[in-house]
Design a protein around this motif. Structure first.
Motif, PDB file in Angstrom:
ATOM      1  N   GLY A 103       6.401  13.336  -0.983  1.00 51.56           N
ATOM      2  CA  GLY A 103       4.988  13.084  -0.788  1.00 51.56           C
ATOM      3  C   GLY A 103       4.571  11.630  -0.859  1.00 51.56           C
ATOM      4  O   GLY A 103       3.407  11.309  -0.653  1.00 51.56           O
ATOM      5  N   VAL A 104       5.504  10.729  -1.142  1.00 49.91           N
ATOM      6  CA  VAL A 104       5.184   9.306  -1.289  1.00 49.91           C
ATOM      7  C   VAL A 104       5.618   8.536  -0.041  1.00 49.91           C
ATOM      8  O   VAL A 104       6.728   8.728   0.462  1.00 49.91           O
ATOM      9  CB  VAL A 104       5.864   8.703  -2.537  1.00 49.91           C
ATOM     10  CG1 VAL A 104       5.584   7.199  -2.634  1.00 49.91           C
ATOM     11  CG2 VAL A 104       5.386   9.411  -3.785  1.00 49.91           C
ATOM     12  N   SER A 105       4.737   7.674   0.447  1.00 52.57           N
ATOM     13  CA  SER A 105       5.069   6.857   1.615  1.00 52.57           C
ATOM     14  C   SER A 105       4.512   5.448   1.438  1.00 52.57           C
ATOM     15  O   SER A 105       3.453   5.256   0.824  1.00 52.57           O
ATOM     16  CB  SER A 105       4.510   7.477   2.906  1.00 52.57           C
ATOM     17  OG  SER A 105       3.101   7.602   2.838  1.00 52.57           O
TER      18      SER A 105
ATOM     19  N   GLN B 275      -5.571  24.582   6.713  1.00 51.98           N
ATOM     20  CA  GLN B 275      -4.635  23.679   6.046  1.00 51.98           C
ATOM     21  C   GLN B 275      -5.419  22.713   5.164  1.00 51.98           C
ATOM     22  O   GLN B 275      -6.396  22.098   5.603  1.00 51.98           O
ATOM     23  CB  GLN B 275      -3.831  22.882   7.079  1.00 51.98           C
ATOM     24  CG  GLN B 275      -2.760  23.668   7.801  1.00 51.98           C
ATOM     25  CD  GLN B 275      -1.457  23.710   7.012  1.00 51.98           C
ATOM     26  OE1 GLN B 275      -1.263  22.973   6.055  1.00 51.98           O
ATOM     27  NE2 GLN B 275      -0.550  24.596   7.421  1.00 51.98           N
ATOM     28  N   TYR B 276      -4.976  22.579   3.908  1.00 53.94           N
ATOM     29  CA  TYR B 276      -5.626  21.654   2.977  1.00 53.94           C
ATOM     30  C   TYR B 276      -4.775  20.400   2.821  1.00 53.94           C
ATOM     31  O   TYR B 276      -3.538  20.454   2.811  1.00 53.94           O
ATOM     32  CB  TYR B 276      -5.816  22.329   1.617  1.00 53.94           C
ATOM     33  CG  TYR B 276      -6.794  23.474   1.666  1.00 53.94           C
ATOM     34  CD1 TYR B 276      -8.172  23.257   1.577  1.00 53.94           C
ATOM     35  CD2 TYR B 276      -6.333  24.794   1.815  1.00 53.94           C
ATOM     36  CE1 TYR B 276      -9.065  24.319   1.636  1.00 53.94           C
ATOM     37  CE2 TYR B 276      -7.225  25.855   1.868  1.00 53.94           C
ATOM     38  CZ  TYR B 276      -8.585  25.608   1.786  1.00 53.94           C
ATOM     39  OH  TYR B 276      -9.470  26.661   1.849  1.00 53.94           O
ATOM     40  N   HIS B 277      -5.466  19.260   2.710  1.00 55.34           N
ATOM     41  CA  HIS B 277      -4.797  17.968   2.572  1.00 55.34           C
ATOM     42  C   HIS B 277      -5.406  17.213   1.397  1.00 55.34           C
ATOM     43  O   HIS B 277      -6.602  17.341   1.121  1.00 55.34           O
ATOM     44  CB  HIS B 277      -4.977  17.113   3.832  1.00 55.34           C
ATOM     45  CG  HIS B 277      -4.469  17.753   5.082  1.00 55.34           C
ATOM     46  ND1 HIS B 277      -3.294  17.374   5.690  1.00 55.34           N
ATOM     47  CD2 HIS B 277      -4.992  18.759   5.851  1.00 55.34           C
ATOM     48  CE1 HIS B 277      -3.109  18.109   6.776  1.00 55.34           C
ATOM     49  NE2 HIS B 277      -4.117  18.961   6.894  1.00 55.34           N
ATOM     50  N   SER B 278      -4.604  16.424   0.739  1.00 55.75           N
ATOM     51  CA  SER B 278      -5.114  15.534  -0.308  1.00 55.75           C
ATOM     52  C   SER B 278      -4.224  14.297  -0.365  1.00 55.75           C
ATOM     53  O   SER B 278      -3.022  14.366  -0.061  1.00 55.75           O
ATOM     54  CB  SER B 278      -5.151  16.224  -1.668  1.00 55.75           C
ATOM     55  OG  SER B 278      -3.842  16.503  -2.121  1.00 55.75           O
ATOM     56  N   SER B 279      -4.822  13.166  -0.751  1.00 52.43           N
ATOM     57  CA  SER B 279      -4.056  11.926  -0.841  1.00 52.43           C
ATOM     58  C   SER B 279      -4.692  10.967  -1.823  1.00 52.43           C
ATOM     59  O   SER B 279      -5.906  10.999  -2.068  1.00 52.43           O
ATOM     60  CB  SER B 279      -3.944  11.253   0.537  1.00 52.43           C
ATOM     61  OG  SER B 279      -5.195  10.738   0.940  1.00 52.43           O
ATOM     62  N   ILE B 280      -3.862  10.113  -2.391  1.00 51.46           N
ATOM     63  CA  ILE B 280      -4.277   9.012  -3.252  1.00 51.46           C
ATOM     64  C   ILE B 280      -3.509   7.778  -2.812  1.00 51.46           C
ATOM     65  O   ILE B 280      -2.294   7.860  -2.569  1.00 51.46           O
ATOM     66  CB  ILE B 280      -3.995   9.308  -4.736  1.00 51.46           C
ATOM     67  CG1 ILE B 280      -4.818  10.509  -5.212  1.00 51.46           C
ATOM     68  CG2 ILE B 280      -4.302   8.086  -5.608  1.00 51.46           C
ATOM     69  CD1 ILE B 280      -4.534  10.896  -6.657  1.00 51.46           C
ATOM     70  N   THR B 281      -4.185   6.654  -2.704  1.00 48.52           N
ATOM     71  CA  THR B 281      -3.537   5.418  -2.257  1.00 48.52           C
ATOM     72  C   THR B 281      -3.582   4.367  -3.359  1.00 48.52           C
ATOM     73  O   THR B 281      -4.633   4.139  -3.976  1.00 48.52           O
ATOM     74  CB  THR B 281      -4.217   4.862  -0.997  1.00 48.52           C
ATOM     75  OG1 THR B 281      -4.121   5.831   0.051  1.00 48.52           O
ATOM     76  CG2 THR B 281      -3.549   3.571  -0.542  1.00 48.52           C
ATOM     77  N   PHE B 282      -2.443   3.743  -3.595  1.00 51.06           N
ATOM     78  CA  PHE B 282      -2.336   2.627  -4.534  1.00 51.06           C
ATOM     79  C   PHE B 282      -2.118   1.336  -3.739  1.00 51.06           C
ATOM     80  O   PHE B 282      -1.394   1.333  -2.747  1.00 51.06           O
ATOM     81  CB  PHE B 282      -1.145   2.814  -5.491  1.00 51.06           C
ATOM     82  CG  PHE B 282      -1.269   3.991  -6.409  1.00 51.06           C
ATOM     83  CD1 PHE B 282      -1.893   3.871  -7.639  1.00 51.06           C
ATOM     84  CD2 PHE B 282      -0.755   5.234  -6.042  1.00 51.06           C
ATOM     85  CE1 PHE B 282      -2.008   4.964  -8.489  1.00 51.06           C
ATOM     86  CE2 PHE B 282      -0.859   6.321  -6.884  1.00 51.06           C
ATOM     87  CZ  PHE B 282      -1.487   6.190  -8.110  1.00 51.06           C
TER      88      PHE B 282
ATOM     89  N   SER C 165       0.853  -1.184   0.000  1.00 53.31           N
ATOM     90  CA  SER C 165       0.000   0.000   0.000  1.00 53.31           C
ATOM     91  C   SER C 165       0.891   1.237   0.000  1.00 53.31           C
ATOM     92  O   SER C 165       1.716   1.415   0.900  1.00 53.31           O
ATOM     93  CB  SER C 165      -0.920  -0.007   1.226  1.00 53.31           C
ATOM     94  OG  SER C 165      -1.633   1.204   1.337  1.00 53.31           O
ATOM     95  N   VAL C 166       0.715   2.070  -1.009  1.00 50.54           N
ATOM     96  CA  VAL C 166       1.539   3.272  -1.184  1.00 50.54           C
ATOM     97  C   VAL C 166       0.629   4.481  -1.279  1.00 50.54           C
ATOM     98  O   VAL C 166      -0.352   4.468  -2.034  1.00 50.54           O
ATOM     99  CB  VAL C 166       2.409   3.165  -2.446  1.00 50.54           C
ATOM    100  CG1 VAL C 166       3.177   4.460  -2.684  1.00 50.54           C
ATOM    101  CG2 VAL C 166       3.365   1.989  -2.343  1.00 50.54           C
ATOM    102  N   SER C 167       0.945   5.519  -0.521  1.00 43.47           N
ATOM    103  CA  SER C 167       0.142   6.739  -0.539  1.00 43.47           C
ATOM    104  C   SER C 167       0.935   7.916  -1.092  1.00 43.47           C
ATOM    105  O   SER C 167       2.144   8.041  -0.843  1.00 43.47           O
ATOM    106  CB  SER C 167      -0.353   7.084   0.874  1.00 43.47           C
ATOM    107  OG  SER C 167      -1.290   6.129   1.323  1.00 43.47           O
ATOM    108  N   VAL C 168       0.226   8.752  -1.823  1.00 46.87           N
ATOM    109  CA  VAL C 168       0.760  10.042  -2.270  1.00 46.87           C
ATOM    110  C   VAL C 168      -0.056  11.104  -1.542  1.00 46.87           C
ATOM    111  O   VAL C 168      -1.280  11.155  -1.685  1.00 46.87           O
ATOM    112  CB  VAL C 168       0.616  10.217  -3.783  1.00 46.87           C
ATOM    113  CG1 VAL C 168       1.103  11.594  -4.203  1.00 46.87           C
ATOM    114  CG2 VAL C 168       1.369   9.122  -4.524  1.00 46.87           C
ATOM    115  N   ALA C 169       0.597  11.921  -0.729  1.00 48.08           N
ATOM    116  CA  ALA C 169      -0.142  12.886   0.089  1.00 48.08           C
ATOM    117  C   ALA C 169       0.633  14.196   0.208  1.00 48.08           C
ATOM    118  O   ALA C 169       1.862  14.200   0.360  1.00 48.08           O
ATOM    119  CB  ALA C 169      -0.412  12.305   1.473  1.00 48.08           C
TER     120      ALA C 169
END
Length: 227
Positions: free
Chosen positions: A120-122, A91-98, A29-33
């Motif tokens: 931004g990748v974790s 504060q604004y946040h956004s994320s996409i998870t693969f 599981s990889v997130s871009v946030a």
């Protein structure tokens, strides 16, 4: 456990069988946030970085990558407070998870090394599994082996009593005989596994992932007639 009947003795036993197999698949599981004060900038940065990551995944698809999914972008905001209790700017946040399924652990380790350098990748977690074909075959083998162990255990009890097994009365998943037909929790369990990371060498080569074996466990009950 034994019970006396007019036509013989009922012997009831419980037995289990476990088998281990090396993991064949890894789901990462990889997130871009990103976060920041500018909503559009945060959103655009998340989208652009996610596209870069997805492009890398697509290049490996049908090769070291068996499949992947991407969740829709999530956007939210919060208004933080400082230590003095003053309200700070929104504060604004956004994320996409693969979620990416790898069948090649060397490629997995190399890819994780690469994306670890991307802002931004974790990597959230890695889980290990077997292919469907392997899992079903292990279940079949385990069920058959569990029955053999159950029968041998009943024969040992019968031998101690000086009698012989004459009939198999019941074979069932653990709990089903005692509960008179109520459904059980299932006939197997895939053990939880942990990824152990081997140390890197002096040339800073890719980290090697070595998953622990996956355990398939079967527990059954048997009831036999001996005389």
């Amino acid at each position: 456990m034994t019970n006396e009947l007019n036509n013989g003795t009922i012997i009831s036993v419980t037995e289990n069988f476990e088998i281990q197999e090396e993991a064949q698949l890894a789901k990462v599981s990889v997130s871009v946030a990103f976060q920041g004060l500018d909503k559009k900038a945060v959103h655009d940065k998340t989208i652009s970085t996610a596209k870069e990551i997805e492009a890398q995944i697509k290049e490996m698809n049908d090769g070291p990558v068996s499949s992947y999914t991407a969740k829709q972008i999530q956007v939210w905001s919060r208004r933080p407070w400082n230590k003095d209790g003053e309200v700070l700017p929104l504060q604004y946040h956004s994320s996409i998870t693969f979620v990416v399924e790898f069948n090649d652990f060397i490629k997995l380790a190399s890819w994780i090394d690469d994306i670890a350098e991307v802002e931004g990748v974790s990597v959230n977690r890695i889980s290990w599994d077997l292919t469907k074909v392997t899992r079903e075959q292990l279940l079949t083998n385990s069920r058959q082996a569990a029955v053999q162990k159950t029968m041998q255990k009943a024969k040992d009890y019968a031998l101690g009593l000086g009698v012989n097994i004459t009939q198999v009365l019941e074979i069932a998943d653990e709990g089903m005989i005692k509960s008179s037909g109520n459904s059980s929790r299932g006939d197997y369990a895939l053990g939880q596994t942990v990824a152990r990371r081997a140390g890197t060498n002096e040339d800073n080569e890719s980290i090697a992932f070595k998953p622990e074996p996956i355990t398939v466990s079967i527990r059954i009950e048997g009831k036999f007639l001996a005389s």
